[in-house]
Motif scaffolding. Structure first.
Motif, PDB file in Angstrom:
ATOM      1  N   ILE A 114       0.777  -1.290  -0.109  1.00  0.00           N
ATOM      2  CA  ILE A 114       0.088   0.170  -0.053  1.00  0.00           C
ATOM      3  C   ILE A 114       0.902   1.249   0.101  1.00  0.00           C
ATOM      4  CG2 ILE A 114      -1.741   1.287   1.385  1.00  0.00           C
ATOM      5  CD1 ILE A 114      -2.502  -1.761   2.549  1.00  0.00           C
ATOM      6  N   THR A 115       0.968   1.951  -1.274  1.00  0.00           N
ATOM      7  CA  THR A 115       1.646   3.242  -1.002  1.00  0.00           C
ATOM      8  C   THR A 115       1.116   4.376  -0.229  1.00  0.00           C
ATOM      9  OG1 THR A 115       0.662   3.908  -3.155  1.00  0.00           O
ATOM     10  CG2 THR A 115       2.549   2.772  -3.360  1.00  0.00           C
ATOM     11  N   GLY A 116       1.606   5.135   0.157  1.00  0.00           N
ATOM     12  CA  GLY A 116       0.651   6.055   1.186  1.00  0.00           C
ATOM     13  C   GLY A 116       0.258   5.580   2.385  1.00  0.00           C
ATOM     14  N   GLY A 117       0.490   4.458   2.577  1.00  0.00           N
ATOM     15  CA  GLY A 117      -0.126   3.551   3.828  1.00  0.00           C
ATOM     16  C   GLY A 117       0.265   4.188   5.146  1.00  0.00           C
ATOM     17  N   LYS A 139     -13.047   7.505   6.819  1.00  0.00           N
ATOM     18  CA  LYS A 139     -11.877   6.519   6.306  1.00  0.00           C
ATOM     19  C   LYS A 139     -12.241   5.132   6.028  1.00  0.00           C
ATOM     20  CE  LYS A 139      -9.261   8.587   9.002  1.00  0.00           C
ATOM     21  NZ  LYS A 139      -8.209   9.256  10.020  1.00  0.00           N
ATOM     22  N   THR A 173       0.728  -6.761   5.395  1.00  0.00           N
ATOM     23  CA  THR A 173       0.703  -5.313   4.650  1.00  0.00           C
ATOM     24  C   THR A 173       2.277  -4.946   4.584  1.00  0.00           C
ATOM     25  OG1 THR A 173       0.310  -3.771   6.242  1.00  0.00           O
ATOM     26  CG2 THR A 173      -1.679  -4.523   4.909  1.00  0.00           C
ATOM     27  N   ILE A 225      -2.070  -1.532  -4.002  1.00  0.00           N
ATOM     28  CA  ILE A 225      -3.030  -0.180  -3.406  1.00  0.00           C
ATOM     29  C   ILE A 225      -2.104   0.877  -3.892  1.00  0.00           C
ATOM     30  CG2 ILE A 225      -4.835   1.039  -2.033  1.00  0.00           C
ATOM     31  CD1 ILE A 225      -5.378  -2.044  -2.544  1.00  0.00           C
ATOM     32  N   ASN A 226      -2.545   1.608  -5.002  1.00  0.00           N
ATOM     33  CA  ASN A 226      -1.761   2.908  -5.286  1.00  0.00           C
ATOM     34  C   ASN A 226      -2.764   4.072  -4.827  1.00  0.00           C
ATOM     35  OD1 ASN A 226       0.387   2.136  -7.078  1.00  0.00           O
ATOM     36  ND2 ASN A 226      -1.048   1.509  -8.510  1.00  0.00           N
ATOM     37  N   CYS A 227      -1.968   4.422  -3.496  1.00  0.00           N
ATOM     38  CA  CYS A 227      -2.925   5.446  -2.504  1.00  0.00           C
ATOM     39  C   CYS A 227      -1.969   6.865  -2.612  1.00  0.00           C
ATOM     40  CB  CYS A 227      -3.165   4.841  -1.389  1.00  0.00           C
ATOM     41  SG  CYS A 227      -4.320   5.956  -0.332  1.00  0.00           S
ATOM     42  N   ILE A 266       3.586  -1.224   4.104  1.00  0.00           N
ATOM     43  CA  ILE A 266       3.223   0.343   3.690  1.00  0.00           C
ATOM     44  C   ILE A 266       4.438   1.229   3.259  1.00  0.00           C
ATOM     45  CG2 ILE A 266       1.191   0.106   5.267  1.00  0.00           C
ATOM     46  CD1 ILE A 266       2.827   1.364   7.485  1.00  0.00           C
ATOM     47  N   SER A 273       5.977   5.079   1.762  1.00  0.00           N
ATOM     48  CA  SER A 273       5.890   6.249   1.556  1.00  0.00           C
ATOM     49  C   SER A 273       7.223   6.891   1.682  1.00  0.00           C
ATOM     50  CB  SER A 273       4.945   7.064   2.288  1.00  0.00           C
ATOM     51  OG  SER A 273       5.337   7.504   3.507  1.00  0.00           O
ATOM     52  N   GLY A 314      -4.893   5.732   3.435  1.00  0.00           N
ATOM     53  CA  GLY A 314      -4.091   4.523   3.097  1.00  0.00           C
ATOM     54  C   GLY A 314      -3.897   3.849   4.348  1.00  0.00           C
TER      55      GLY A 314
END
Ligand code: NAP
Length: 293
Positions: free
Chosen positions: A33-36, A244, A55, A111-113, A57, A59, A41
Protein backbone atom coordinates in the motif's frame (compact mmCIF):
# COMPACT_ATOMS: atom_id res chain seq x y z
CA UNK A 1 -30.60 4.51 6.24
CA UNK A 2 -27.45 2.57 7.26
CA UNK A 3 -25.28 4.38 9.80
CA UNK A 4 -21.64 4.89 8.78
CA UNK A 5 -19.12 2.71 10.65
CA UNK A 6 -17.28 4.55 13.46
CA UNK A 7 -13.93 6.19 12.70
CA UNK A 8 -11.30 8.33 14.39
CA UNK A 9 -9.91 11.58 13.05
CA UNK A 10 -6.17 11.02 13.49
CA UNK A 11 -3.87 8.36 12.05
CA UNK A 12 -4.75 5.92 14.82
CA UNK A 13 -6.36 2.50 14.69
CA UNK A 14 -10.03 2.11 15.52
CA UNK A 15 -10.60 1.43 19.24
CA UNK A 16 -13.29 -1.12 18.32
CA UNK A 17 -14.14 -2.87 15.08
CA UNK A 18 -17.22 -4.90 14.08
CA UNK A 19 -16.67 -7.10 11.03
CA UNK A 20 -19.23 -6.73 8.26
CA UNK A 21 -17.33 -9.02 5.90
CA UNK A 22 -15.92 -12.43 6.91
CA UNK A 23 -12.81 -11.82 9.11
CA UNK A 24 -10.84 -14.31 6.94
CA UNK A 25 -11.57 -12.49 3.68
CA UNK A 26 -7.89 -11.71 2.98
CA UNK A 27 -6.32 -14.41 5.14
CA UNK A 28 -2.57 -14.80 4.44
CA UNK A 29 -2.68 -12.38 1.52
CA UNK A 30 -0.03 -9.66 1.28
CA UNK A 31 -0.91 -6.11 0.23
CA UNK A 32 1.56 -3.39 -0.81
CA UNK A 33 0.00 0.00 0.00
CA UNK A 34 1.67 3.25 -1.09
CA UNK A 35 0.77 6.18 1.14
CA UNK A 36 -0.14 3.59 3.81
CA UNK A 37 1.32 5.65 6.66
CA UNK A 38 -1.45 8.23 6.79
CA UNK A 39 -5.07 9.09 6.12
CA UNK A 40 -7.04 6.82 3.81
CA UNK A 41 -4.03 4.57 3.09
CA UNK A 42 -3.49 3.94 6.81
CA UNK A 43 -7.13 2.93 7.30
CA UNK A 44 -7.00 0.65 4.23
CA UNK A 45 -3.98 -1.08 5.79
CA UNK A 46 -5.81 -1.47 9.10
CA UNK A 47 -9.01 -2.86 7.59
CA UNK A 48 -7.06 -5.26 5.37
CA UNK A 49 -5.08 -6.47 8.40
CA UNK A 50 -8.29 -6.93 10.39
CA UNK A 51 -9.30 -9.32 7.58
CA UNK A 52 -6.18 -11.49 7.85
CA UNK A 53 -3.88 -9.66 5.42
CA UNK A 54 -0.22 -8.79 5.96
CA UNK A 55 0.84 -5.40 4.61
CA UNK A 56 3.76 -3.42 3.29
CA UNK A 57 3.19 0.31 3.79
CA UNK A 58 5.45 2.64 1.82
CA UNK A 59 5.99 6.37 1.50
CA UNK A 60 8.89 8.85 1.48
CA UNK A 61 9.07 9.29 5.26
CA UNK A 62 10.43 6.22 7.04
CA UNK A 63 9.53 7.59 10.52
CA UNK A 64 5.92 8.07 9.37
CA UNK A 65 5.48 4.52 8.03
CA UNK A 66 7.43 2.99 10.94
CA UNK A 67 5.17 4.66 13.51
CA UNK A 68 2.10 3.61 11.54
CA UNK A 69 3.34 0.02 11.26
CA UNK A 70 3.80 -0.24 15.05
CA UNK A 71 0.21 0.91 15.60
CA UNK A 72 -1.17 -1.44 12.95
CA UNK A 73 0.66 -4.50 14.29
CA UNK A 74 -0.42 -3.72 17.86
CA UNK A 75 -4.09 -3.34 16.87
CA UNK A 76 -4.38 -6.33 14.52
CA UNK A 77 -1.65 -8.88 15.33
CA UNK A 78 -0.79 -9.14 11.63
CA UNK A 79 2.62 -8.39 10.10
CA UNK A 80 3.38 -4.98 8.57
CA UNK A 81 6.63 -3.99 6.87
CA UNK A 82 7.26 -0.21 6.67
CA UNK A 83 9.41 0.90 3.73
CA UNK A 84 10.69 4.25 2.50
CA UNK A 85 10.26 4.93 -1.21
CA UNK A 86 9.37 7.69 -3.63
CA UNK A 87 6.90 6.45 -6.24
CA UNK A 88 8.66 8.71 -8.78
CA UNK A 89 11.87 6.62 -8.56
CA UNK A 90 11.69 3.21 -10.28
CA UNK A 91 15.02 1.94 -8.83
CA UNK A 92 13.74 2.64 -5.29
CA UNK A 93 10.48 0.86 -6.09
CA UNK A 94 12.36 -2.18 -7.42
CA UNK A 95 14.47 -2.35 -4.26
CA UNK A 96 11.39 -2.00 -2.03
CA UNK A 97 9.46 -4.69 -3.89
CA UNK A 98 12.48 -7.02 -3.67
CA UNK A 99 12.63 -6.39 0.08
CA UNK A 100 8.90 -7.07 0.47
CA UNK A 101 9.17 -10.30 -1.54
CA UNK A 102 12.12 -11.37 0.59
CA UNK A 103 10.09 -10.74 3.74
CA UNK A 104 6.77 -12.29 2.67
CA UNK A 105 7.55 -14.45 -0.39
CA UNK A 106 4.62 -12.96 -2.30
CA UNK A 107 2.54 -9.83 -2.95
CA UNK A 108 -1.12 -10.34 -3.93
CA UNK A 109 -2.52 -6.82 -3.87
CA UNK A 110 -1.20 -3.38 -4.83
CA UNK A 111 -3.01 -0.26 -3.60
CA UNK A 112 -1.79 2.92 -5.30
CA UNK A 113 -2.83 5.54 -2.74
CA UNK A 114 0.17 7.93 -2.65
CA UNK A 115 -0.62 11.38 -4.01
CA UNK A 116 0.21 15.05 -3.62
CA UNK A 117 -2.27 17.92 -3.89
CA UNK A 118 -2.98 21.58 -3.05
CA UNK A 119 -5.37 24.28 -4.25
CA UNK A 120 -4.06 26.59 -6.98
CA UNK A 121 -5.61 28.41 -9.94
CA UNK A 122 -4.26 27.24 -13.30
CA UNK A 123 -3.03 30.76 -14.04
CA UNK A 124 -0.74 30.73 -11.00
CA UNK A 125 0.40 27.12 -11.19
CA UNK A 126 4.12 26.82 -11.97
CA UNK A 127 5.17 24.39 -14.70
CA UNK A 128 7.07 22.46 -12.09
CA UNK A 129 4.10 22.21 -9.70
CA UNK A 130 1.90 20.73 -12.44
CA UNK A 131 4.65 18.27 -13.37
CA UNK A 132 5.23 17.23 -9.75
CA UNK A 133 1.59 16.22 -9.27
CA UNK A 134 1.57 14.35 -12.58
CA UNK A 135 4.83 12.62 -11.57
CA UNK A 136 3.51 11.42 -8.21
CA UNK A 137 -0.09 10.57 -9.10
CA UNK A 138 0.12 9.37 -12.70
CA UNK A 139 3.68 8.23 -13.28
CA UNK A 140 3.94 6.94 -9.70
CA UNK A 141 0.92 4.70 -10.25
CA UNK A 142 2.38 3.37 -13.50
CA UNK A 143 5.83 2.86 -11.96
CA UNK A 144 4.44 0.85 -9.05
CA UNK A 145 2.14 -1.24 -11.26
CA UNK A 146 4.86 -1.96 -13.81
CA UNK A 147 7.37 -3.11 -11.17
CA UNK A 148 4.81 -5.32 -9.39
CA UNK A 149 3.80 -6.80 -12.74
CA UNK A 150 7.36 -7.67 -13.66
CA UNK A 151 8.43 -8.96 -10.27
CA UNK A 152 5.35 -10.96 -9.25
CA UNK A 153 1.94 -10.39 -10.83
CA UNK A 154 2.84 -11.55 -14.37
CA UNK A 155 3.52 -15.08 -13.13
CA UNK A 156 1.11 -15.29 -10.17
CA UNK A 157 -1.80 -12.94 -10.90
CA UNK A 158 -2.76 -10.08 -8.63
CA UNK A 159 -5.10 -7.22 -7.87
CA UNK A 160 -4.46 -3.49 -8.29
CA UNK A 161 -6.69 -0.76 -6.85
CA UNK A 162 -5.86 2.82 -7.85
CA UNK A 163 -7.15 5.50 -5.48
CA UNK A 164 -8.26 8.32 -7.72
CA UNK A 165 -10.70 11.27 -7.58
CA UNK A 166 -13.63 12.71 -9.51
CA UNK A 167 -12.04 16.19 -9.78
CA UNK A 168 -11.71 16.07 -13.56
CA UNK A 169 -15.29 14.93 -14.18
CA UNK A 170 -16.64 18.46 -13.97
CA UNK A 171 -13.44 20.47 -14.13
CA UNK A 172 -13.23 21.25 -10.39
CA UNK A 173 -11.67 24.71 -10.02
CA UNK A 174 -8.19 25.19 -8.51
CA UNK A 175 -7.49 21.53 -9.30
CA UNK A 176 -6.30 21.32 -12.91
CA UNK A 177 -3.11 19.52 -11.82
CA UNK A 178 -4.70 16.82 -9.63
CA UNK A 179 -7.79 16.50 -11.84
CA UNK A 180 -5.61 15.88 -14.89
CA UNK A 181 -3.31 13.47 -13.04
CA UNK A 182 -6.16 11.43 -11.54
CA UNK A 183 -8.17 11.36 -14.78
CA UNK A 184 -5.19 9.83 -16.54
CA UNK A 185 -5.20 7.02 -13.99
CA UNK A 186 -8.61 6.40 -12.62
CA UNK A 187 -11.51 8.02 -14.34
CA UNK A 188 -10.29 7.84 -17.92
CA UNK A 189 -7.37 5.72 -18.91
CA UNK A 190 -4.61 3.80 -17.14
CA UNK A 191 -6.87 1.52 -15.10
CA UNK A 192 -8.68 0.36 -18.22
CA UNK A 193 -5.54 -0.06 -20.33
CA UNK A 194 -3.87 -2.21 -17.69
CA UNK A 195 -7.06 -4.17 -17.00
CA UNK A 196 -7.28 -5.05 -20.69
CA UNK A 197 -3.62 -5.88 -21.21
CA UNK A 198 -3.08 -7.79 -17.97
CA UNK A 199 -6.46 -9.55 -17.60
CA UNK A 200 -5.12 -12.67 -19.34
CA UNK A 201 -2.48 -12.97 -16.57
CA UNK A 202 -5.32 -13.01 -14.01
CA UNK A 203 -4.61 -9.46 -12.85
CA UNK A 204 -7.64 -7.31 -12.00
CA UNK A 205 -7.19 -3.52 -12.10
CA UNK A 206 -9.83 -1.14 -10.74
CA UNK A 207 -10.10 2.43 -9.49
CA UNK A 208 -11.85 3.87 -6.49
CA UNK A 209 -12.67 7.58 -6.21
CA UNK A 210 -13.37 8.80 -2.67
CA UNK A 211 -15.47 11.88 -2.02
CA UNK A 212 -14.68 14.35 0.78
CA UNK A 213 -13.43 12.18 3.64
CA UNK A 214 -13.26 13.34 7.27
CA UNK A 215 -10.02 13.11 9.25
CA UNK A 216 -7.76 13.35 6.19
CA UNK A 217 -5.02 15.67 5.01
CA UNK A 218 -6.87 15.83 1.70
CA UNK A 219 -9.95 17.37 3.26
CA UNK A 220 -7.90 19.71 5.49
CA UNK A 221 -5.93 21.05 2.51
CA UNK A 222 -8.58 21.06 -0.20
CA UNK A 223 -11.91 21.42 1.54
CA UNK A 224 -11.99 25.23 1.37
CA UNK A 225 -13.86 27.08 4.13
CA UNK A 226 -15.74 24.97 6.66
CA UNK A 227 -18.95 26.88 6.00
CA UNK A 228 -18.97 26.33 2.23
CA UNK A 229 -17.96 22.66 2.59
CA UNK A 230 -20.76 22.11 5.12
CA UNK A 231 -23.30 23.82 2.90
CA UNK A 232 -22.25 21.86 -0.20
CA UNK A 233 -22.08 18.52 1.57
CA UNK A 234 -25.49 19.05 3.18
CA UNK A 235 -26.91 19.64 -0.31
CA UNK A 236 -25.47 16.32 -1.60
CA UNK A 237 -27.53 13.09 -1.72
CA UNK A 238 -26.30 11.50 1.55
CA UNK A 239 -25.81 14.94 3.17
CA UNK A 240 -22.60 14.15 5.05
CA UNK A 241 -18.86 13.62 4.67
CA UNK A 242 -17.59 10.07 4.26
CA UNK A 243 -15.09 8.50 6.62
CA UNK A 244 -11.88 6.53 6.09
CA UNK A 245 -13.40 3.23 7.17
CA UNK A 246 -16.09 3.54 4.51
CA UNK A 247 -13.41 3.99 1.84
CA UNK A 248 -11.38 1.09 3.24
CA UNK A 249 -14.44 -1.21 3.16
CA UNK A 250 -15.00 -0.46 -0.51
CA UNK A 251 -11.31 -1.00 -1.31
CA UNK A 252 -11.52 -4.27 0.62
CA UNK A 253 -14.40 -5.36 -1.59
CA UNK A 254 -12.48 -4.54 -4.79
CA UNK A 255 -9.32 -6.27 -3.57
CA UNK A 256 -11.11 -9.41 -2.37
CA UNK A 257 -12.51 -12.46 -4.15
CA UNK A 258 -15.97 -10.87 -3.75
CA UNK A 259 -14.99 -8.77 -6.79
CA UNK A 260 -13.50 -11.69 -8.76
CA UNK A 261 -15.30 -10.66 -11.98
CA UNK A 262 -14.72 -6.91 -11.62
CA UNK A 263 -11.94 -5.32 -13.66
CA UNK A 264 -11.45 -2.02 -15.48
CA UNK A 265 -14.11 -0.42 -13.27
CA UNK A 266 -14.30 2.88 -11.41
CA UNK A 267 -16.12 2.76 -8.08
CA UNK A 268 -17.13 6.22 -6.88
CA UNK A 269 -17.49 6.18 -3.07
CA UNK A 270 -18.70 9.66 -2.27
CA UNK A 271 -22.31 9.61 -1.10
CA UNK A 272 -23.29 11.06 -4.48
CA UNK A 273 -21.30 14.26 -3.93
CA UNK A 274 -19.93 14.37 -7.48
CA UNK A 275 -23.47 14.55 -8.83
CA UNK A 276 -24.34 17.74 -6.96
CA UNK A 277 -21.18 19.48 -5.67
CA UNK A 278 -21.11 23.00 -7.17
CA UNK A 279 -18.09 24.63 -8.76
CA UNK A 280 -18.02 27.69 -6.53
CA UNK A 281 -16.83 30.53 -8.78
CA UNK A 282 -16.58 32.85 -5.78
CA UNK A 283 -13.91 30.55 -4.34
CA UNK A 284 -11.75 31.15 -7.40
CA UNK A 285 -12.27 34.92 -7.17
CA UNK A 286 -11.49 34.92 -3.41
CA UNK A 287 -8.39 32.81 -3.93
CA UNK A 288 -7.17 35.04 -6.74
CA UNK A 289 -7.72 38.27 -4.78
CA UNK A 290 -6.11 36.95 -1.57
CA UNK A 291 -3.09 35.77 -3.60
CA UNK A 292 -3.16 39.06 -5.60
CA UNK A 293 -3.14 37.23 -8.94
P1 NAP B 1 -2.52 11.83 2.78
O1 NAP B 1 -2.72 11.38 4.19
O2 NAP B 1 -1.75 13.10 2.55
O3 NAP B 1 -1.85 10.65 1.97
C1 NAP B 1 -0.96 10.79 0.92
C2 NAP B 1 0.20 9.82 1.19
O4 NAP B 1 1.02 9.76 0.02
C3 NAP B 1 1.08 10.24 2.37
O5 NAP B 1 1.18 9.13 3.24
C4 NAP B 1 2.45 10.55 1.73
O6 NAP B 1 3.49 10.13 2.61
C5 NAP B 1 2.37 9.71 0.44
N1 NAP B 1 3.18 10.28 -0.64
C6 NAP B 1 3.09 11.54 -1.17
N2 NAP B 1 4.00 11.70 -2.14
C7 NAP B 1 4.65 10.50 -2.25
C8 NAP B 1 5.70 10.04 -3.08
N3 NAP B 1 6.26 10.83 -4.00
N4 NAP B 1 6.13 8.75 -2.94
C9 NAP B 1 5.57 7.94 -2.01
N5 NAP B 1 4.58 8.32 -1.19
C10 NAP B 1 4.14 9.59 -1.31
O7 NAP B 1 -3.87 12.04 1.99
P2 NAP B 1 -5.36 11.42 2.00
O8 NAP B 1 -6.25 12.59 2.06
O9 NAP B 1 -5.52 10.30 2.97
O10 NAP B 1 -5.46 10.87 0.48
C11 NAP B 1 -5.17 9.53 0.15
C12 NAP B 1 -5.57 9.27 -1.30
O11 NAP B 1 -6.99 9.48 -1.48
C13 NAP B 1 -4.88 10.15 -2.34
O12 NAP B 1 -4.62 9.41 -3.50
C14 NAP B 1 -5.93 11.22 -2.62
O13 NAP B 1 -5.77 11.83 -3.88
C15 NAP B 1 -7.21 10.39 -2.54
N6 NAP B 1 -8.42 11.20 -2.25
C16 NAP B 1 -8.59 11.72 -1.00
C17 NAP B 1 -9.74 12.45 -0.71
C18 NAP B 1 -9.97 13.02 0.69
O14 NAP B 1 -11.06 13.56 0.98
N7 NAP B 1 -9.02 12.94 1.58
C19 NAP B 1 -10.70 12.66 -1.71
C20 NAP B 1 -10.49 12.13 -3.00
C21 NAP B 1 -9.32 11.38 -3.24
P3 NAP B 1 4.98 10.81 2.60
O15 NAP B 1 4.79 12.29 2.74
O16 NAP B 1 5.69 10.15 3.75
O17 NAP B 1 5.60 10.44 1.27
Amino acid sequence: MAQPPPDVGEDDCLPEYRHLFCPDLLRDKVAFITGGGSGIGFRIAEIFMRHGCHTVIASRSLPRVSTAARKLVAATGQRCLPLSLDVRAPPAIMAAVDQALKEFGKINILINCAAGNFLCPASALSFNAFKTVMDIDTLGTFNMSRVLYEKFFRDHGGVIVNITATLGARGQMLQVHAGSAKAAVGTDAMTRHLAVEWGPQNIRVNSLAPGPISGTEGLRRLGGSRASMRENVLASPLQRLGNKTEIAHSVLYLASPLASYVTGALLVVDGGVWLTFPNDVKLLADFASSAKL
